[in-house]
Design an enzyme around this catalytic site. Structure first.
Site, short mmCIF file in Angstrom:
data_model
loop_
_atom_site.label_atom_id
_atom_site.label_comp_id
_atom_site.label_asym_id
_atom_site.label_seq_id
_atom_site.Cartn_x
_atom_site.Cartn_y
_atom_site.Cartn_z
N LYS A 69 -4.73 -8.16 -22.60
CA LYS A 69 -3.43 -7.87 -22.01
C LYS A 69 -2.40 -7.94 -23.12
O LYS A 69 -2.60 -8.64 -24.11
CB LYS A 69 -3.12 -8.95 -20.95
CG LYS A 69 -2.11 -8.51 -19.94
CD LYS A 69 -2.73 -7.56 -18.95
CE LYS A 69 -1.86 -7.27 -17.78
NZ LYS A 69 -2.53 -6.38 -16.83
N GLY A 107 4.71 -8.28 2.09
CA GLY A 107 5.04 -7.39 0.98
C GLY A 107 4.51 -6.00 1.25
O GLY A 107 3.29 -5.76 1.18
N VAL A 108 5.42 -5.10 1.61
CA VAL A 108 4.97 -3.75 1.96
C VAL A 108 5.53 -2.75 0.93
O VAL A 108 6.20 -1.78 1.26
CB VAL A 108 5.32 -3.37 3.42
CG1 VAL A 108 4.48 -4.19 4.36
CG2 VAL A 108 6.79 -3.58 3.74
N GLY A 109 5.22 -3.05 -0.34
CA GLY A 109 5.60 -2.16 -1.43
C GLY A 109 4.54 -1.08 -1.62
O GLY A 109 3.95 -0.59 -0.65
N VAL A 114 1.37 -1.09 -2.87
CA VAL A 114 0.01 -1.37 -2.37
C VAL A 114 0.05 -1.69 -0.87
O VAL A 114 -0.75 -1.13 -0.09
CB VAL A 114 -0.65 -2.55 -3.14
CG1 VAL A 114 -2.04 -2.83 -2.59
CG2 VAL A 114 -0.72 -2.24 -4.62
P1 NAD Z 1 5.61 -3.54 -5.37
O1 NAD Z 1 6.70 -4.13 -6.22
O2 NAD Z 1 5.59 -2.10 -5.09
O3 NAD Z 1 5.57 -4.29 -3.94
C1 NAD Z 1 5.78 -5.66 -3.78
C2 NAD Z 1 6.60 -5.83 -2.51
O4 NAD Z 1 6.74 -7.22 -2.22
C3 NAD Z 1 8.03 -5.27 -2.62
O5 NAD Z 1 8.28 -4.41 -1.53
C4 NAD Z 1 8.91 -6.51 -2.58
O6 NAD Z 1 10.17 -6.26 -1.94
C5 NAD Z 1 8.06 -7.45 -1.77
N1 NAD Z 1 8.33 -8.87 -1.94
C6 NAD Z 1 8.69 -9.54 -3.08
N2 NAD Z 1 8.83 -10.84 -2.81
C7 NAD Z 1 8.54 -11.01 -1.50
C8 NAD Z 1 8.51 -12.13 -0.64
N3 NAD Z 1 8.80 -13.35 -1.08
N4 NAD Z 1 8.16 -11.94 0.67
C9 NAD Z 1 7.86 -10.69 1.13
N5 NAD Z 1 7.90 -9.59 0.35
C10 NAD Z 1 8.24 -9.75 -0.94
O7 NAD Z 1 4.25 -4.03 -6.06
P2 NAD Z 1 2.78 -3.50 -5.78
O8 NAD Z 1 2.41 -2.56 -6.85
O9 NAD Z 1 2.65 -3.11 -4.34
O10 NAD Z 1 1.94 -4.83 -6.05
C11 NAD Z 1 1.86 -5.87 -5.08
C12 NAD Z 1 1.02 -7.02 -5.65
O11 NAD Z 1 -0.30 -6.54 -5.94
C13 NAD Z 1 1.54 -7.62 -6.94
O12 NAD Z 1 1.25 -9.00 -6.96
C14 NAD Z 1 0.74 -6.92 -8.02
O13 NAD Z 1 0.63 -7.68 -9.20
C15 NAD Z 1 -0.60 -6.80 -7.31
N6 NAD Z 1 -1.43 -5.70 -7.82
C16 NAD Z 1 -0.98 -4.42 -7.79
C17 NAD Z 1 -1.77 -3.38 -8.26
C18 NAD Z 1 -1.32 -1.95 -8.22
O14 NAD Z 1 -2.17 -1.06 -8.38
N7 NAD Z 1 -0.05 -1.68 -7.99
C19 NAD Z 1 -3.06 -3.68 -8.79
C20 NAD Z 1 -3.52 -5.00 -8.78
C21 NAD Z 1 -2.68 -6.01 -8.30
#
Ligand code: NAD
Length: 327
Positions: A36, A136-138, A140
């Site tokens: 990393k 967390g509905v971002g 993923v």
């Molecule tokens: P993202 O930033 O698109 O979504 C995260 C969501 O969580 C956002 O909508 C944010 O508003 C919300 N959030 C933040 N704090 C919060 C809380 N306290 N309570 C409720 N919601 C909250 O990120 P993502 O790409 O969807 O990733 C989500 C998680 O998965 C992260 O931990 C990331 O490290 C992990 N991850 C992602 C990937 C990927 O392919 N994107 C791969 C492996 C792991």
């Protein structure tokens, strides 16, 4: 890229993250070690083409021992500037022959992991009527909801951004839940898909779901203490680096010539990987996170032992040794 308060903090983080990548790649069966990089600085102020090209030249100087990709605060557009200086980069856009946004494949892997966990813990072959609380509905989380709903699951959703919750209510019929209540709901699965460290002394006693399976990285605040707490409470925990490996499986596929269908099929393997981990954890009476660490370490050690052996022999003796092992 993160605005670390000191170099020491950045170094600690990069070592923890690179260890995580090593275990994730090992347990996922990828032909990769683990590494990393972190860039110290405020992404809102310091991002520039010059910065990413400098980073790209640094990655290039490692001659392929390290291959970089997106992560926190690094977008596809940044990675494309890195790619101007080095070929040791993945996650470039689909226009440029890359895999683009990894989140749909990550979500697909998490969905497979939830199915495996529901099968193992609740002995159900289908998600029809299974209730899932998604925190967390971002990127993923919302793709995950789509897969779950299409399979008949009932979804509760919470996010610090109310607009994202509204979108999931409208698109997928999810039910909005309170931010501080989402993990306490009486559901089958709690899926943390926001930030790390959420599973801790305070939250674990409040969780009623018999399964925790979600995308967030580093979910356990303290791996040993909180892994054990979940086991004591009889909660089946899908180790985060196993269930969220779809993202790295997706970018790895770029090294072999990207094909979205193959990447998705490989991410489906998370189902079997998790079942093997659950079985081993039960047989050895250890936590699921300890069981996945053991499986990863065994693979790393056995590949290393074979490589060390190879290095001590000339070609003829090597052929004899390999044939001998075969018998
Ligand atoms: P993202 O930033 O698109 O979504 C995260 C969501 O969580 C956002 O909508 C944010 O508003 C919300 N959030 C933040 N704090 C919060 C809380 N306290 N309570 C409720 N919601 C909250 O990120 P993502 O790409 O969807 O990733 C989500 C998680 O998965 C992260 O931990 C990331 O490290 C992990 N991850 C992602 C990937 C990927 O392919 N994107 C791969 C492996 C792991």
């Amino acid at each position: 890229m993160w605005n670390y308060s000191s170099e020491e903090e950045a170094l600690r983080d990069v070592l923890r993250l690179s260890r995580g990548m090593t275990y994730k790649n090992a347990v996922s069966g990828l032909n990769l070690g683990g590494g990393k990089s972190v860039i110290i600085g405020d992404p809102k102020k310091l991002k520039s083409e010059a910065l990413f090209r400098t980073f790209g030249r640094f990655v290039d100087s490692l001659g392929g021992r390290y291959i970089t990709a997106e992560d926190v605060n690094i977008r596809v557009s940044d990675i494309e500037q890195v790619a101007l200086e080095t070929a040791y980069v993945t996650g470039v856009s689909s226009r440029a022959g890359g895999s683009g946004d990894p989140s749909p494949v990550t979500a697909w892997g998490v969905y497979q992991g939830i199915k495996a966990s529901v099968k193992y813990k609740l002995n159900k072959d289908s998600l029809k009527g299974v209730t899932v609380a998604v925190q967390g509905v971002g990127a993923v989380g919302s793709h995950l909801i789509e897969f779950l709903v299409n399979d008949g699951a009932k979804i509760y959703a919470a996010d610090i951004d109310p607009e994202k919750v509204k979108a999931n209510v409208k698109l997928y019929g999810a039910e909005a839940a309170q931010l501080h209540e989402i993990h306490k709901l009486n559901v089958d699965v709690f899926a943390p898909c926001a930030l790390g460290g959420f599973l801790n002394d305070q939250t674990i006693p409040e969780i009623k779901a018999p399964i925790i399976a979600g995308a967030a990285n580093n979910q356990l605040l303290d791996e040993r203490v909180h892994g054990a707490m979940l086991k004591e409470r009889g909660i089946l925990y899908a180790p985060d680096y196993v269930i969220n490996a779809g993202g790295v499986i997706n970018v790895y596929q770029e090294l072999c010539g990207y094909d979205a269908e193959i990447a998705k099929k490989k991410a489906s393997g998370i189902h079997e990987t998790l079942l093997a981990i659950y079985k081993q954890a039960d047989e050895q009476q250890i936590t699921t996170n300890a069981a996945s660490n053991v499986i990863a370490e065994q693979r790393i050690q056995s590949v290393k032992a074979m490589r060390d052996l190879r290095n001590t022999m000339d070609n003829q003796n090597w052929v004899h040794a390999v044939r001998g092992r075969g018998r």
